[in-house]
Motif scaffolding. Structure first.
Motif, PDB file in Angstrom:
ATOM      1  N   UNK A  63      -0.247  78.911 -21.538  1.00 21.44           N
ATOM      2  CA  UNK A  63      -1.263  79.163 -22.139  1.00 21.44           C
ATOM      3  C   UNK A  63      -1.955  80.576 -22.228  1.00 21.44           C
ATOM      4  N   UNK A  64      -1.872  81.029 -20.719  1.00 20.18           N
ATOM      5  CA  UNK A  64      -2.636  82.288 -20.654  1.00 20.18           C
ATOM      6  C   UNK A  64      -1.757  83.391 -21.188  1.00 20.18           C
ATOM      7  N   UNK A  65      -0.612  83.593 -21.201  1.00 15.27           N
ATOM      8  CA  UNK A  65       0.373  84.710 -21.539  1.00 15.27           C
ATOM      9  C   UNK A  65       1.024  84.552 -22.868  1.00 15.27           C
ATOM     10  N   UNK A  81       0.048  79.177 -27.934  1.00 11.07           N
ATOM     11  CA  UNK A  81       0.621  78.844 -29.307  1.00 11.07           C
ATOM     12  C   UNK A  81      -0.622  79.024 -30.275  1.00 11.07           C
ATOM     13  N   UNK A  82      -0.152  79.875 -31.216  1.00  7.53           N
ATOM     14  CA  UNK A  82      -1.398  80.402 -32.160  1.00  7.53           C
ATOM     15  C   UNK A  82      -2.114  79.120 -32.650  1.00  7.53           C
ATOM     16  N   UNK A  83      -1.356  78.053 -33.024  1.00  3.48           N
ATOM     17  CA  UNK A  83      -2.274  76.820 -33.358  1.00  3.48           C
ATOM     18  C   UNK A  83      -2.939  75.931 -32.466  1.00  3.48           C
ATOM     19  N   UNK A  84      -3.026  76.349 -31.321  1.00  7.18           N
ATOM     20  CA  UNK A  84      -3.771  75.647 -30.131  1.00  7.18           C
ATOM     21  C   UNK A  84      -2.740  75.003 -29.354  1.00  7.18           C
ATOM     22  N   UNK A  85      -3.427  74.218 -28.457  1.00  3.05           N
ATOM     23  CA  UNK A  85      -2.851  73.644 -27.208  1.00  3.05           C
ATOM     24  C   UNK A  85      -2.151  72.333 -27.464  1.00  3.05           C
ATOM     25  N   UNK A  94       8.901  79.997 -31.137  1.00  2.00           N
ATOM     26  CA  UNK A  94       8.159  79.111 -32.269  1.00  2.00           C
ATOM     27  C   UNK A  94       7.548  77.867 -31.803  1.00  2.00           C
ATOM     28  N   UNK A  95       8.197  77.517 -30.362  1.00  2.00           N
ATOM     29  CA  UNK A  95       7.680  76.309 -29.741  1.00  2.00           C
ATOM     30  C   UNK A  95       6.149  76.088 -29.683  1.00  2.00           C
ATOM     31  N   UNK A  96       5.555  75.056 -29.930  1.00  2.00           N
ATOM     32  CA  UNK A  96       4.061  74.919 -29.839  1.00  2.00           C
ATOM     33  C   UNK A  96       3.628  74.646 -28.200  1.00  2.00           C
ATOM     34  N   UNK A  97       4.498  74.044 -27.604  1.00  2.00           N
ATOM     35  CA  UNK A  97       4.041  73.391 -26.197  1.00  2.00           C
ATOM     36  C   UNK A  97       4.188  74.444 -25.354  1.00  2.00           C
ATOM     37  N   UNK A  98       3.029  74.694 -24.551  1.00  2.00           N
ATOM     38  CA  UNK A  98       3.244  75.910 -23.753  1.00  2.00           C
ATOM     39  C   UNK A  98       4.183  75.669 -22.417  1.00  2.00           C
ATOM     40  N   UNK A  99       4.721  74.464 -22.255  1.00  2.00           N
ATOM     41  CA  UNK A  99       5.802  74.173 -21.165  1.00  2.00           C
ATOM     42  C   UNK A  99       6.961  74.661 -21.788  1.00  2.00           C
TER      43      UNK A  99
END
Lengths: 158, 158
Positions: A107-109, A112-116, B12-17
Protein backbone atom coordinates in the motif's frame (compact mmCIF):
# COMPACT_ATOMS: atom_id res chain seq x y z
CA UNK A 1 31.47 -22.62 0.24
CA UNK A 2 28.65 -23.89 -0.46
CA UNK A 3 25.54 -25.43 -0.27
CA UNK A 4 23.99 -28.52 -1.38
CA UNK A 5 21.55 -26.84 -3.71
CA UNK A 6 19.77 -29.95 -4.79
CA UNK A 7 19.68 -32.22 -1.80
CA UNK A 8 17.46 -30.02 0.45
CA UNK A 9 17.65 -31.67 3.81
CA UNK A 10 14.60 -30.68 5.82
CA UNK A 11 14.85 -27.58 7.99
CA UNK A 12 18.62 -27.40 7.89
CA UNK A 13 18.88 -23.64 7.89
CA UNK A 14 19.64 -21.94 11.17
CA UNK A 15 18.22 -18.52 10.43
CA UNK A 16 14.52 -18.36 11.18
CA UNK A 17 13.89 -16.06 8.22
CA UNK A 18 15.32 -18.71 5.94
CA UNK A 19 13.42 -21.45 7.75
CA UNK A 20 10.18 -19.56 7.39
CA UNK A 21 10.77 -18.95 3.70
CA UNK A 22 11.46 -22.65 3.22
CA UNK A 23 7.92 -23.22 4.47
CA UNK A 24 6.01 -20.39 2.86
CA UNK A 25 8.41 -18.55 0.60
CA UNK A 26 6.65 -18.37 -2.67
CA UNK A 27 3.68 -16.46 -3.92
CA UNK A 28 0.98 -19.08 -3.98
CA UNK A 29 1.51 -20.37 -0.48
CA UNK A 30 1.07 -16.96 1.09
CA UNK A 31 -1.87 -16.14 -1.17
CA UNK A 32 -3.55 -19.37 -0.08
CA UNK A 33 -3.05 -18.26 3.53
CA UNK A 34 -4.45 -14.82 2.64
CA UNK A 35 -7.59 -16.41 1.26
CA UNK A 36 -7.83 -18.78 4.21
CA UNK A 37 -7.72 -15.73 6.51
CA UNK A 38 -10.70 -14.43 4.52
CA UNK A 39 -12.55 -17.60 5.47
CA UNK A 40 -12.13 -19.62 2.29
CA UNK A 41 -11.60 -23.30 2.92
CA UNK A 42 -12.71 -25.37 -0.05
CA UNK A 43 -10.51 -26.46 -2.89
CA UNK A 44 -12.88 -25.17 -5.58
CA UNK A 45 -13.28 -21.84 -3.82
CA UNK A 46 -9.53 -21.33 -3.49
CA UNK A 47 -8.94 -22.43 -7.08
CA UNK A 48 -11.56 -20.09 -8.51
CA UNK A 49 -10.71 -17.07 -6.37
CA UNK A 50 -6.95 -17.41 -6.75
CA UNK A 51 -7.03 -18.41 -10.42
CA UNK A 52 -4.45 -21.09 -9.67
CA UNK A 53 -4.14 -24.30 -11.70
CA UNK A 54 -5.55 -27.30 -9.81
CA UNK A 55 -2.31 -29.27 -9.79
CA UNK A 56 -0.34 -26.38 -8.32
CA UNK A 57 -3.03 -25.71 -5.74
CA UNK A 58 -3.07 -29.36 -4.71
CA UNK A 59 0.72 -29.37 -4.31
CA UNK A 60 0.78 -26.14 -2.30
CA UNK A 61 -2.06 -27.28 -0.03
CA UNK A 62 -0.21 -30.54 0.65
CA UNK A 63 2.96 -28.59 1.54
CA UNK A 64 1.05 -26.24 3.83
CA UNK A 65 -0.61 -29.18 5.60
CA UNK A 66 2.80 -30.83 5.91
CA UNK A 67 4.29 -27.63 7.33
CA UNK A 68 1.55 -27.36 9.96
CA UNK A 69 0.01 -24.20 8.50
CA UNK A 70 -3.24 -25.81 7.35
CA UNK A 71 -5.29 -28.69 8.65
CA UNK A 72 -7.26 -30.85 6.26
CA UNK A 73 -10.80 -31.94 7.15
CA UNK A 74 -13.19 -34.09 5.21
CA UNK A 75 -16.77 -33.14 4.52
CA UNK A 76 -19.56 -34.52 2.41
CA UNK A 77 -22.49 -32.66 0.97
CA UNK A 78 -25.73 -34.48 0.39
CA UNK A 79 -25.45 -36.80 -2.59
CA UNK A 80 -21.83 -35.86 -3.20
CA UNK A 81 -18.59 -37.75 -2.68
CA UNK A 82 -16.32 -36.98 0.25
CA UNK A 83 -14.30 -33.81 -0.22
CA UNK A 84 -11.72 -31.94 1.81
CA UNK A 85 -11.52 -28.49 3.23
CA UNK A 86 -8.48 -26.67 4.57
CA UNK A 87 -8.37 -24.67 7.77
CA UNK A 88 -5.67 -22.52 9.32
CA UNK A 89 -3.95 -23.93 12.38
CA UNK A 90 -2.66 -21.65 15.15
CA UNK A 91 0.62 -21.55 13.21
CA UNK A 92 -1.27 -20.58 10.07
CA UNK A 93 -3.23 -17.81 11.75
CA UNK A 94 0.04 -16.41 13.03
CA UNK A 95 1.06 -15.65 9.44
CA UNK A 96 -1.42 -12.77 9.62
CA UNK A 97 1.47 -10.57 10.74
CA UNK A 98 3.51 -11.49 7.65
CA UNK A 99 0.56 -10.79 5.37
CA UNK A 100 -0.24 -7.46 6.99
CA UNK A 101 3.45 -6.50 6.69
CA UNK A 102 3.28 -7.29 2.98
CA UNK A 103 -0.01 -5.44 2.65
CA UNK A 104 1.31 -2.29 4.32
CA UNK A 105 4.45 -2.37 2.20
CA UNK A 106 2.41 -2.75 -0.99
CA UNK A 107 0.00 0.00 0.00
CA UNK A 108 2.89 2.35 0.66
CA UNK A 109 5.14 1.64 -2.30
CA UNK A 110 2.95 0.07 -4.97
CA UNK A 111 -0.60 1.19 -4.24
CA UNK A 112 -3.52 0.01 -6.31
CA UNK A 113 -4.74 2.99 -8.34
CA UNK A 114 -8.34 2.01 -7.62
CA UNK A 115 -7.90 1.98 -3.85
CA UNK A 116 -7.31 -0.63 -1.20
CA UNK A 117 -8.72 -4.13 -1.54
CA UNK A 118 -8.15 -5.03 2.07
CA UNK A 119 -7.93 -3.11 5.33
CA UNK A 120 -6.67 -4.14 8.75
CA UNK A 121 -9.12 -3.59 11.58
CA UNK A 122 -9.45 -4.29 15.26
CA UNK A 123 -12.79 -6.05 15.17
CA UNK A 124 -13.47 -5.34 18.85
CA UNK A 125 -13.44 -1.56 18.33
CA UNK A 126 -13.54 -1.10 14.55
CA UNK A 127 -10.44 1.03 14.59
CA UNK A 128 -7.70 0.74 12.01
CA UNK A 129 -4.78 -1.46 13.04
CA UNK A 130 -1.23 -1.26 11.77
CA UNK A 131 2.07 -2.97 12.55
CA UNK A 132 4.65 -1.28 14.70
CA UNK A 133 7.80 -2.24 16.53
CA UNK A 134 7.35 -2.17 20.27
CA UNK A 135 9.88 -2.49 23.05
CA UNK A 136 9.74 -4.83 26.02
CA UNK A 137 8.12 -2.02 27.97
CA UNK A 138 5.26 -1.83 25.45
CA UNK A 139 6.33 1.51 23.99
CA UNK A 140 6.14 2.02 20.24
CA UNK A 141 9.65 2.35 18.78
CA UNK A 142 10.96 4.35 15.84
CA UNK A 143 11.36 1.74 13.08
CA UNK A 144 14.47 3.54 11.85
CA UNK A 145 16.26 2.49 15.03
CA UNK A 146 15.29 -1.16 14.79
CA UNK A 147 17.93 -3.52 13.43
CA UNK A 148 18.49 -7.21 12.97
CA UNK A 149 21.58 -8.02 15.01
CA UNK A 150 23.48 -11.31 15.31
CA UNK A 151 22.01 -13.75 17.84
CA UNK A 152 23.75 -16.48 19.85
CA UNK A 153 23.62 -18.96 16.95
CA UNK A 154 24.95 -16.60 14.28
CA UNK A 155 27.73 -18.21 12.26
CA UNK A 156 28.67 -15.01 10.50
CA UNK A 157 28.88 -11.53 11.93
CA UNK A 158 27.43 -8.39 10.39
CA UNK B 1 -13.47 0.59 -10.96
CA UNK B 2 -11.53 -1.42 -13.52
CA UNK B 3 -11.23 -5.14 -13.38
CA UNK B 4 -8.89 -6.69 -15.90
CA UNK B 5 -9.21 -10.31 -14.91
CA UNK B 6 -7.54 -12.93 -17.01
CA UNK B 7 -5.03 -11.13 -19.15
CA UNK B 8 -2.33 -10.72 -16.45
CA UNK B 9 -0.69 -7.51 -17.51
CA UNK B 10 2.18 -6.42 -15.27
CA UNK B 11 1.27 -5.36 -11.75
CA UNK B 12 -2.42 -5.51 -12.48
CA UNK B 13 -3.40 -7.16 -9.23
CA UNK B 14 -5.50 -4.97 -6.99
CA UNK B 15 -4.70 -6.55 -3.66
CA UNK B 16 -1.54 -5.10 -2.17
CA UNK B 17 -0.55 -8.48 -0.72
CA UNK B 18 -0.59 -9.92 -4.21
CA UNK B 19 1.21 -6.89 -5.61
CA UNK B 20 3.92 -7.17 -2.99
CA UNK B 21 4.37 -10.86 -3.64
CA UNK B 22 4.70 -10.16 -7.35
CA UNK B 23 7.72 -8.06 -6.43
CA UNK B 24 9.37 -10.09 -3.70
CA UNK B 25 7.42 -13.32 -3.40
CA UNK B 26 10.04 -15.96 -3.56
CA UNK B 27 12.74 -17.11 -1.25
CA UNK B 28 15.85 -15.65 -2.82
CA UNK B 29 14.54 -12.12 -3.20
CA UNK B 30 13.70 -11.80 0.48
CA UNK B 31 16.95 -13.49 1.52
CA UNK B 32 18.89 -10.99 -0.60
CA UNK B 33 17.04 -8.21 1.24
CA UNK B 34 17.85 -9.91 4.56
CA UNK B 35 21.55 -9.92 3.71
CA UNK B 36 21.38 -6.34 2.43
CA UNK B 37 19.89 -5.34 5.81
CA UNK B 38 22.96 -6.95 7.38
CA UNK B 39 25.08 -4.57 5.32
CA UNK B 40 26.13 -6.85 2.48
CA UNK B 41 26.25 -5.10 -0.88
CA UNK B 42 28.66 -6.84 -3.22
CA UNK B 43 27.75 -9.54 -5.68
CA UNK B 44 30.49 -11.92 -4.50
CA UNK B 45 29.58 -11.40 -0.85
CA UNK B 46 25.90 -12.11 -1.46
CA UNK B 47 26.71 -15.11 -3.64
CA UNK B 48 29.04 -16.66 -1.08
CA UNK B 49 26.93 -15.94 1.98
CA UNK B 50 23.66 -17.01 0.39
CA UNK B 51 25.06 -19.97 -1.49
CA UNK B 52 23.05 -18.94 -4.53
CA UNK B 53 24.12 -19.73 -8.10
CA UNK B 54 25.50 -16.64 -9.87
CA UNK B 55 22.94 -16.65 -12.66
CA UNK B 56 20.01 -16.77 -10.24
CA UNK B 57 21.55 -14.05 -8.08
CA UNK B 58 22.09 -11.82 -11.12
CA UNK B 59 18.46 -12.29 -12.20
CA UNK B 60 17.07 -11.60 -8.71
CA UNK B 61 19.24 -8.50 -8.25
CA UNK B 62 18.03 -7.16 -11.60
CA UNK B 63 14.41 -7.73 -10.57
CA UNK B 64 14.95 -6.05 -7.22
CA UNK B 65 16.58 -3.04 -8.90
CA UNK B 66 13.70 -2.93 -11.38
CA UNK B 67 11.17 -3.10 -8.53
CA UNK B 68 12.83 -0.20 -6.72
CA UNK B 69 13.99 -2.29 -3.77
CA UNK B 70 17.72 -2.05 -4.52
CA UNK B 71 19.86 0.60 -6.17
CA UNK B 72 22.91 -0.38 -8.20
CA UNK B 73 26.12 1.59 -7.82
CA UNK B 74 29.44 1.11 -9.56
CA UNK B 75 32.75 0.93 -7.77
CA UNK B 76 36.29 0.11 -8.75
CA UNK B 77 39.02 -1.21 -6.53
CA UNK B 78 42.61 -0.37 -7.34
CA UNK B 79 43.80 -2.33 -10.36
CA UNK B 80 40.43 -4.02 -10.78
CA UNK B 81 37.69 -3.60 -13.35
CA UNK B 82 34.51 -1.70 -12.57
CA UNK B 83 32.09 -3.69 -10.44
CA UNK B 84 28.64 -3.06 -9.00
CA UNK B 85 27.26 -3.03 -5.52
CA UNK B 86 23.62 -3.11 -4.45
CA UNK B 87 22.07 -0.93 -1.80
CA UNK B 88 18.63 -0.86 -0.24
CA UNK B 89 16.39 2.04 -1.22
CA UNK B 90 13.84 3.46 1.21
CA UNK B 91 11.39 0.93 -0.25
CA UNK B 92 13.90 -1.84 0.36
CA UNK B 93 14.58 -0.84 3.96
CA UNK B 94 10.84 -0.88 4.56
CA UNK B 95 10.85 -4.66 3.96
CA UNK B 96 12.44 -4.94 7.41
CA UNK B 97 8.93 -5.34 8.82
CA UNK B 98 8.22 -8.28 6.49
CA UNK B 99 11.51 -9.95 7.43
CA UNK B 100 10.99 -9.46 11.16
CA UNK B 101 7.46 -10.88 10.80
CA UNK B 102 8.95 -13.96 9.11
CA UNK B 103 11.66 -14.17 11.75
CA UNK B 104 9.24 -14.03 14.65
CA UNK B 105 7.01 -16.62 13.03
CA UNK B 106 9.95 -18.95 12.44
CA UNK B 107 11.27 -18.47 15.96
CA UNK B 108 7.88 -19.33 17.39
CA UNK B 109 6.87 -22.29 15.24
CA UNK B 110 10.07 -23.68 13.76
CA UNK B 111 12.87 -22.62 16.09
CA UNK B 112 16.48 -23.43 15.33
CA UNK B 113 17.59 -26.07 17.86
CA UNK B 114 20.91 -24.25 18.30
CA UNK B 115 19.32 -20.91 19.16
CA UNK B 116 18.54 -17.72 17.33
CA UNK B 117 20.73 -16.51 14.49
CA UNK B 118 19.27 -13.03 14.49
CA UNK B 119 17.64 -10.78 17.06
CA UNK B 120 15.64 -7.58 16.67
CA UNK B 121 16.92 -4.65 18.71
CA UNK B 122 16.23 -0.99 19.16
CA UNK B 123 19.75 0.29 18.59
CA UNK B 124 19.06 3.53 20.44
CA UNK B 125 18.36 1.75 23.73
CA UNK B 126 19.53 -1.83 23.16
CA UNK B 127 16.16 -3.22 24.14
CA UNK B 128 14.50 -6.08 22.32
CA UNK B 129 11.96 -5.02 19.69
CA UNK B 130 9.03 -7.03 18.41
CA UNK B 131 6.14 -6.47 16.06
CA UNK B 132 2.70 -5.67 17.37
CA UNK B 133 -0.57 -4.38 16.02
CA UNK B 134 -1.32 -0.89 17.24
CA UNK B 135 -4.47 1.18 16.92
CA UNK B 136 -4.73 4.73 15.63
CA UNK B 137 -4.47 5.90 19.23
CA UNK B 138 -1.08 4.16 19.61
CA UNK B 139 -2.36 1.45 21.92
CA UNK B 140 -1.14 -2.11 21.43
CA UNK B 141 -4.00 -4.35 20.24
CA UNK B 142 -4.74 -8.00 20.85
CA UNK B 143 -3.65 -9.69 17.59
CA UNK B 144 -6.55 -12.12 17.94
CA UNK B 145 -8.96 -9.27 17.29
CA UNK B 146 -7.18 -8.00 14.20
CA UNK B 147 -8.68 -9.00 10.86
CA UNK B 148 -8.23 -8.26 7.20
CA UNK B 149 -11.54 -6.81 6.06
CA UNK B 150 -12.67 -5.81 2.55
CA UNK B 151 -11.56 -2.34 1.47
CA UNK B 152 -13.19 0.06 -0.99
CA UNK B 153 -11.61 -1.68 -4.01
CA UNK B 154 -12.53 -5.23 -3.00
CA UNK B 155 -14.14 -7.12 -5.89
CA UNK B 156 -15.15 -10.06 -3.74
CA UNK B 157 -16.56 -10.01 -0.26
CA UNK B 158 -15.43 -12.18 2.64
Amino acid sequence: MVTPTNSRPKKEHHCSIHRSLDLVGEKWSLLIVRNALRGESRFSQLRDNLGIPSDILAARLASLVDAGVLERRSYREQGERERFSYHLTEQGFALKTVLVALQEWGDEFSPNPGGRVSLTRDTSTGQHASLAFVGDDGSVLDAQNVSLVPGPAATISW
